[in-house]
Design a protein around this motif. Structure first.
Motif, PDB file in Angstrom:
ATOM      1  N   GLU A   1      34.295  -7.986  11.823  1.00 21.52           N
ATOM      2  CA  GLU A   1      34.492  -9.360  11.341  1.00 21.52           C
ATOM      3  C   GLU A   1      35.986  -9.705  11.286  1.00 21.52           C
ATOM      4  O   GLU A   1      36.393 -10.800  11.682  1.00 21.52           O
ATOM      5  CB  GLU A   1      33.860  -9.535   9.964  1.00 21.52           C
ATOM      6  CG  GLU A   1      32.344  -9.522   9.990  1.00 21.52           C
ATOM      7  CD  GLU A   1      31.720  -9.459   8.602  1.00 21.52           C
ATOM      8  OE1 GLU A   1      32.460  -9.545   7.591  1.00 21.52           O
ATOM      9  OE2 GLU A   1      30.492  -9.315   8.524  1.00 21.52           O
ATOM     10  N   LEU A   2      36.788  -8.766  10.800  1.00 18.12           N
ATOM     11  CA  LEU A   2      38.233  -8.988  10.726  1.00 18.12           C
ATOM     12  C   LEU A   2      38.821  -9.140  12.126  1.00 18.12           C
ATOM     13  O   LEU A   2      39.663 -10.008  12.361  1.00 18.12           O
ATOM     14  CB  LEU A   2      38.912  -7.834   9.984  1.00 18.12           C
ATOM     15  CG  LEU A   2      40.415  -7.946   9.790  1.00 18.12           C
ATOM     16  CD1 LEU A   2      40.779  -9.211   9.006  1.00 18.12           C
ATOM     17  CD2 LEU A   2      40.955  -6.721   9.078  1.00 18.12           C
ATOM     18  N   GLU A   3      38.343  -8.314  13.051  1.00 18.10           N
ATOM     19  CA  GLU A   3      38.818  -8.411  14.427  1.00 18.10           C
ATOM     20  C   GLU A   3      38.478  -9.783  15.014  1.00 18.10           C
ATOM     21  O   GLU A   3      39.332 -10.422  15.638  1.00 18.10           O
ATOM     22  CB  GLU A   3      38.169  -7.313  15.277  1.00 18.10           C
ATOM     23  CG  GLU A   3      38.545  -7.380  16.738  1.00 18.10           C
ATOM     24  CD  GLU A   3      37.789  -6.384  17.589  1.00 18.10           C
ATOM     25  OE1 GLU A   3      38.294  -6.074  18.679  1.00 18.10           O
ATOM     26  OE2 GLU A   3      36.700  -5.932  17.188  1.00 18.10           O
ATOM     27  N   GLU A   4      37.254 -10.237  14.799  1.00 14.56           N
ATOM     28  CA  GLU A   4      36.852 -11.554  15.303  1.00 14.56           C
ATOM     29  C   GLU A   4      37.699 -12.665  14.687  1.00 14.56           C
ATOM     30  O   GLU A   4      38.124 -13.587  15.380  1.00 14.56           O
ATOM     31  CB  GLU A   4      35.368 -11.812  15.020  1.00 14.56           C
ATOM     32  CG  GLU A   4      34.434 -11.096  15.954  1.00 14.56           C
ATOM     33  CD  GLU A   4      34.628 -11.502  17.399  1.00 14.56           C
ATOM     34  OE1 GLU A   4      34.780 -12.707  17.682  1.00 14.56           O
ATOM     35  OE2 GLU A   4      34.633 -10.606  18.265  1.00 14.56           O
ATOM     36  N   LYS A   5      37.956 -12.543  13.381  1.00 15.57           N
ATOM     37  CA  LYS A   5      38.768 -13.548  12.695  1.00 15.57           C
ATOM     38  C   LYS A   5      40.179 -13.578  13.273  1.00 15.57           C
ATOM     39  O   LYS A   5      40.718 -14.647  13.564  1.00 15.57           O
ATOM     40  CB  LYS A   5      38.805 -13.239  11.203  1.00 15.57           C
ATOM     41  CG  LYS A   5      39.633 -14.206  10.394  1.00 15.57           C
ATOM     42  CD  LYS A   5      39.671 -13.807   8.926  1.00 15.57           C
ATOM     43  CE  LYS A   5      40.630 -14.678   8.160  1.00 15.57           C
ATOM     44  NZ  LYS A   5      40.837 -14.235   6.791  1.00 15.57           N
ATOM     45  N   ARG A   6      40.759 -12.396  13.447  1.00 20.13           N
ATOM     46  CA  ARG A   6      42.127 -12.323  13.982  1.00 20.13           C
ATOM     47  C   ARG A   6      42.188 -12.818  15.425  1.00 20.13           C
ATOM     48  O   ARG A   6      43.146 -13.481  15.815  1.00 20.13           O
ATOM     49  CB  ARG A   6      42.662 -10.903  13.876  1.00 20.13           C
ATOM     50  CG  ARG A   6      43.009 -10.523  12.451  1.00 20.13           C
ATOM     51  CD  ARG A   6      43.698  -9.197  12.373  1.00 20.13           C
ATOM     52  NE  ARG A   6      44.106  -8.921  11.002  1.00 20.13           N
ATOM     53  CZ  ARG A   6      44.501  -7.741  10.588  1.00 20.13           C
ATOM     54  NH1 ARG A   6      44.554  -6.730  11.428  1.00 20.13           N
ATOM     55  NH2 ARG A   6      44.857  -7.557   9.337  1.00 20.13           N
ATOM     56  N   LEU A   7      41.157 -12.488  16.209  1.00 22.47           N
ATOM     57  CA  LEU A   7      41.118 -12.981  17.582  1.00 22.47           C
ATOM     58  C   LEU A   7      41.016 -14.505  17.610  1.00 22.47           C
ATOM     59  O   LEU A   7      41.692 -15.162  18.408  1.00 22.47           O
ATOM     60  CB  LEU A   7      39.939 -12.370  18.344  1.00 22.47           C
ATOM     61  CG  LEU A   7      40.125 -10.940  18.836  1.00 22.47           C
ATOM     62  CD1 LEU A   7      38.815 -10.398  19.418  1.00 22.47           C
ATOM     63  CD2 LEU A   7      41.223 -10.851  19.871  1.00 22.47           C
ATOM     64  N   ALA A   8      40.197 -15.054  16.730  1.00 25.48           N
ATOM     65  CA  ALA A   8      40.058 -16.512  16.679  1.00 25.48           C
ATOM     66  C   ALA A   8      41.387 -17.155  16.282  1.00 25.48           C
ATOM     67  O   ALA A   8      41.800 -18.164  16.870  1.00 25.48           O
ATOM     68  CB  ALA A   8      38.958 -16.894  15.689  1.00 25.48           C
TER      69      ALA A   8
END
Length: 110
Positions: A52-59
């Protein structure tokens, strides 16, 4: 106390000790299994949180990149417009210069 009674008590005590040991072993195995399950759950939760953190940072990175891209495009459009204006303002001078050069060349031939 008679000897057979003592032997029976010892035998009973040994059986009780064996039962206690077996119970403790079973309890230990149950605790180990529960701890492994809990560790698996913690790892899975941590993995999900990391995803989830990775997705947030990618976004967020995509948003930043898109914003920077828009800025660069706007800067490029402005620079192009300034160059066009400058070139258009130089057209008269360029035409005058070309005519002067042409006239000089014609005059030099005559």
């Amino acid at each position: 106390m008679p000897r057979p009674e003592v032997l029976e008590r010892i035998k009973t005590a040994e059986e009780e000790a064996d039962e206690i040991i077996e119970s403790a072993k079973a309890e230990r195995e149950e605790r180990i299994a529960a701890a492994r399950n809990e560790a698996d759950e913690i790892r899975e939760t941590a993995r999900q949180e990391a995803d989830e953190l990775e997705e947030k940072r990618l976004a967020e990175a995509r948003e930043d990149i898109e914003a920077r891209r828009e800025e660069l495009l706007e800067e490029g459009i402005q620079a192009r417009e300034e160059l066009v204006e400058e070139a258009e303002s130089n057209v008269d001078s360029a035409v005058d210069y070309a005519l002067e050069q042409f006239e000089e060349a014609v005059n030099a031939q005559t």
